[in-house]
Design a protein around this motif. Structure first.
Motif, PDB file in Angstrom:
ATOM      1  N   ASP A 103       0.819  -1.201   0.000  1.00 50.08           N
ATOM      2  CA  ASP A 103       0.000   0.000   0.000  1.00 50.08           C
ATOM      3  C   ASP A 103       0.859   1.259   0.000  1.00 50.08           C
ATOM      4  O   ASP A 103       0.468   2.279   0.552  1.00 50.08           O
ATOM      5  CB  ASP A 103      -0.949  -0.002   1.202  1.00 50.08           C
ATOM      6  N   VAL A 104       2.034   1.183  -0.617  1.00 48.88           N
ATOM      7  CA  VAL A 104       2.952   2.323  -0.663  1.00 48.88           C
ATOM      8  C   VAL A 104       2.281   3.576  -1.220  1.00 48.88           C
ATOM      9  O   VAL A 104       2.395   4.656  -0.626  1.00 48.88           O
ATOM     10  CB  VAL A 104       4.221   1.980  -1.476  1.00 48.88           C
ATOM     11  N   PRO A 105       1.563   3.487  -2.356  1.00 47.34           N
ATOM     12  CA  PRO A 105       0.911   4.697  -2.884  1.00 47.34           C
ATOM     13  C   PRO A 105      -0.099   5.293  -1.909  1.00 47.34           C
ATOM     14  O   PRO A 105      -0.187   6.518  -1.790  1.00 47.34           O
ATOM     15  CB  PRO A 105       0.222   4.200  -4.159  1.00 47.34           C
ATOM     16  N   LEU A 106      -0.862   4.447  -1.218  1.00 46.36           N
ATOM     17  CA  LEU A 106      -1.843   4.953  -0.258  1.00 46.36           C
ATOM     18  C   LEU A 106      -1.147   5.641   0.916  1.00 46.36           C
ATOM     19  O   LEU A 106      -1.648   6.627   1.452  1.00 46.36           O
ATOM     20  CB  LEU A 106      -2.735   3.815   0.247  1.00 46.36           C
ATOM     21  N   ILE A 162      -0.826  11.481  -6.686  1.00 47.42           N
ATOM     22  CA  ILE A 162       0.486  11.856  -6.141  1.00 47.42           C
ATOM     23  C   ILE A 162       1.276  12.674  -7.157  1.00 47.42           C
ATOM     24  O   ILE A 162       1.820  13.738  -6.839  1.00 47.42           O
ATOM     25  CB  ILE A 162       1.278  10.592  -5.733  1.00 47.42           C
ATOM     26  N   VAL A 163       1.329  12.164  -8.387  1.00 45.82           N
ATOM     27  CA  VAL A 163       2.074  12.866  -9.441  1.00 45.82           C
ATOM     28  C   VAL A 163       1.480  14.241  -9.692  1.00 45.82           C
ATOM     29  O   VAL A 163       2.203  15.234  -9.851  1.00 45.82           O
ATOM     30  CB  VAL A 163       2.084  12.036 -10.746  1.00 45.82           C
ATOM     31  N   VAL A 168       2.007  20.100  -9.385  1.00 45.04           N
ATOM     32  CA  VAL A 168       1.461  21.428  -9.086  1.00 45.04           C
ATOM     33  C   VAL A 168       2.273  22.100  -7.976  1.00 45.04           C
ATOM     34  O   VAL A 168       2.565  23.300  -8.047  1.00 45.04           O
ATOM     35  CB  VAL A 168      -0.025  21.337  -8.680  1.00 45.04           C
ATOM     36  N   TRP A 169       2.640  21.322  -6.951  1.00 42.77           N
ATOM     37  CA  TRP A 169       3.457  21.871  -5.857  1.00 42.77           C
ATOM     38  C   TRP A 169       4.789  22.386  -6.392  1.00 42.77           C
ATOM     39  O   TRP A 169       5.210  23.491  -6.066  1.00 42.77           O
ATOM     40  CB  TRP A 169       3.689  20.793  -4.797  1.00 42.77           C
ATOM     41  N   SER A 170       5.451  21.566  -7.214  1.00 37.83           N
ATOM     42  CA  SER A 170       6.752  21.948  -7.753  1.00 37.83           C
ATOM     43  C   SER A 170       6.637  23.192  -8.629  1.00 37.83           C
ATOM     44  O   SER A 170       7.435  24.127  -8.510  1.00 37.83           O
ATOM     45  CB  SER A 170       7.351  20.796  -8.573  1.00 37.83           C
ATOM     46  N   GLY A 171       5.633  23.200  -9.516  1.00 36.99           N
ATOM     47  CA  GLY A 171       5.435  24.358 -10.387  1.00 36.99           C
ATOM     48  C   GLY A 171       5.126  25.612  -9.593  1.00 36.99           C
ATOM     49  O   GLY A 171       5.651  26.698  -9.878  1.00 36.99           O
ATOM     50  N   GLY A 172       4.264  25.480  -8.585  1.00 39.07           N
ATOM     51  CA  GLY A 172       3.921  26.619  -7.748  1.00 39.07           C
ATOM     52  C   GLY A 172       5.114  27.137  -6.967  1.00 39.07           C
ATOM     53  O   GLY A 172       5.309  28.356  -6.835  1.00 39.07           O
ATOM     54  N   MET A 173       5.936  26.219  -6.445  1.00 38.40           N
ATOM     55  CA  MET A 173       7.116  26.613  -5.690  1.00 38.40           C
ATOM     56  C   MET A 173       8.123  27.346  -6.569  1.00 38.40           C
ATOM     57  O   MET A 173       8.705  28.359  -6.172  1.00 38.40           O
ATOM     58  CB  MET A 173       7.776  25.376  -5.069  1.00 38.40           C
ATOM     59  N   ILE A 174       8.324  26.833  -7.783  1.00 38.33           N
ATOM     60  CA  ILE A 174       9.251  27.487  -8.710  1.00 38.33           C
ATOM     61  C   ILE A 174       8.750  28.883  -9.055  1.00 38.33           C
ATOM     62  O   ILE A 174       9.527  29.848  -9.114  1.00 38.33           O
ATOM     63  CB  ILE A 174       9.432  26.636  -9.984  1.00 38.33           C
ATOM     64  N   SER A 204      10.387   9.335 -10.237  1.00 38.83           N
ATOM     65  CA  SER A 204      11.164   8.104 -10.358  1.00 38.83           C
ATOM     66  C   SER A 204      10.671   7.039  -9.386  1.00 38.83           C
ATOM     67  O   SER A 204      10.572   5.860  -9.737  1.00 38.83           O
ATOM     68  CB  SER A 204      12.654   8.392 -10.099  1.00 38.83           C
ATOM     69  N   ILE A 205      10.363   7.456  -8.142  1.00 42.42           N
ATOM     70  CA  ILE A 205       9.847   6.515  -7.143  1.00 42.42           C
ATOM     71  C   ILE A 205       8.529   5.915  -7.617  1.00 42.42           C
ATOM     72  O   ILE A 205       8.273   4.717  -7.473  1.00 42.42           O
ATOM     73  CB  ILE A 205       9.654   7.218  -5.791  1.00 42.42           C
ATOM     74  N   THR A 206       7.676   6.763  -8.190  1.00 45.58           N
ATOM     75  CA  THR A 206       6.388   6.297  -8.696  1.00 45.58           C
ATOM     76  C   THR A 206       6.578   5.246  -9.782  1.00 45.58           C
ATOM     77  O   THR A 206       5.927   4.190  -9.771  1.00 45.58           O
ATOM     78  CB  THR A 206       5.583   7.481  -9.271  1.00 45.58           C
ATOM     79  N   ILE A 207       7.490   5.510 -10.704  1.00 43.70           N
ATOM     80  CA  ILE A 207       7.738   4.579 -11.811  1.00 43.70           C
ATOM     81  C   ILE A 207       8.339   3.273 -11.304  1.00 43.70           C
ATOM     82  O   ILE A 207       7.919   2.178 -11.704  1.00 43.70           O
ATOM     83  CB  ILE A 207       8.681   5.229 -12.853  1.00 43.70           C
ATOM     84  N   ILE A 208       9.318   3.378 -10.385  1.00 44.07           N
ATOM     85  CA  ILE A 208       9.979   2.180  -9.846  1.00 44.07           C
ATOM     86  C   ILE A 208       8.989   1.286  -9.115  1.00 44.07           C
ATOM     87  O   ILE A 208       8.939   0.069  -9.333  1.00 44.07           O
ATOM     88  CB  ILE A 208      11.131   2.587  -8.899  1.00 44.07           C
TER      89      ILE A 208
END
Length: 219
Positions: A103-106, A162-163, A168-174, A204-208
């Protein structure tokens, strides 16, 4: 003796995290047992992060630590110590992926909710209590992310949520780093390269995990 000026910010962070954990426990649609497991897991991650921040502080002030180990206690935890701590935490979690439940994604989704609520509460305190005008930008971003998270939860699968939130967080922070002198998360200054790196690592974590566990583990 530690001054009140140093204890108060730590107290605000503690209060924000407690509110974040409480909010998750109340509004989550997971079973009571699963909520309890996730709360315990999140607390464990926070404890590890604090330990890694101290390790990061030693690395950043290595020569001072060699000469006088106790002097390191007088140094505040810098943003560079946090960067090191986050990267260490991510590395350790990737290494332990095979020993985790499916249940890693959860769990990451639960962690995101706690983080977003805690961030919103902390920035609200900074704006109201300390009259910190620079907290307004991240407060708005946190609010947008919370609305996006709550409105999308249950409608799309955890990995996609999650993605989306991280993007959105990354874009907003930048955007904030280019529109105001500095932007902080829990009083730690964020720089564009770290935000971008965090985004890439998260993807990368999501893909792995998706490849290792298959689509069933990510539902």
């Amino acid at each position: 003796m530690v001054s009140a000026s140093k204890l108060i910010p730590s107290g605000f962070i503690g209060i924000s995290i407690v509110i974040g954990l409480t909010t998750f426990y109340i509004i989550s649609d997971q079973s009571k047992q699963k909520r309890k497991e996730h709360v315990e897991g999140i607390v464990s991650q926070l404890i590890n992060l604090i330990i890694f921040i101290w390790i990061g502080k030693i690395i950043v002030n290595f020569f001072v630590f060699i000469e006088d180990p106790l002097a390191i206690l007088a140094y505040p935890s810098s943003s560079h110590a946090l960067y090191i701590a986050v990267l260490m935490s991510i590395f350790v979690n990737i290494s332990n992926t095979n020993s985790r439940h499916n249940d890693v994604p959860l769990f990451i989704e639960s962690l995101l909710l706690v983080f977003l609520v805690a961030s919103f509460v902390y920035e609200f305190i900074q704006l109201v209590w300390n009259n910190n005008s620079y907290a307004f930008g991240y407060l708005v971003l946190s609010c947008i992310l919370l609305v996006l998270f709550i409105s999308s939860h249950g409608r799309i699968k955890a990995p996609a949520l999650i993605v989306m939130i991280v993007t959105v967080w990354s874009g907003g922070m930048i955007l904030l780093t280019f529109t105001q002198p500095f932007v902080t998360v829990f009083d730690y200054i964020m720089v564009p390269w770290f935000v971008c790196l965090f985004f890439l690592i998260s993807i990368s974590i999501t893909i792995i995990n998706n490849r290792k566990r298959g689509s069933d583990g990510w539902n």
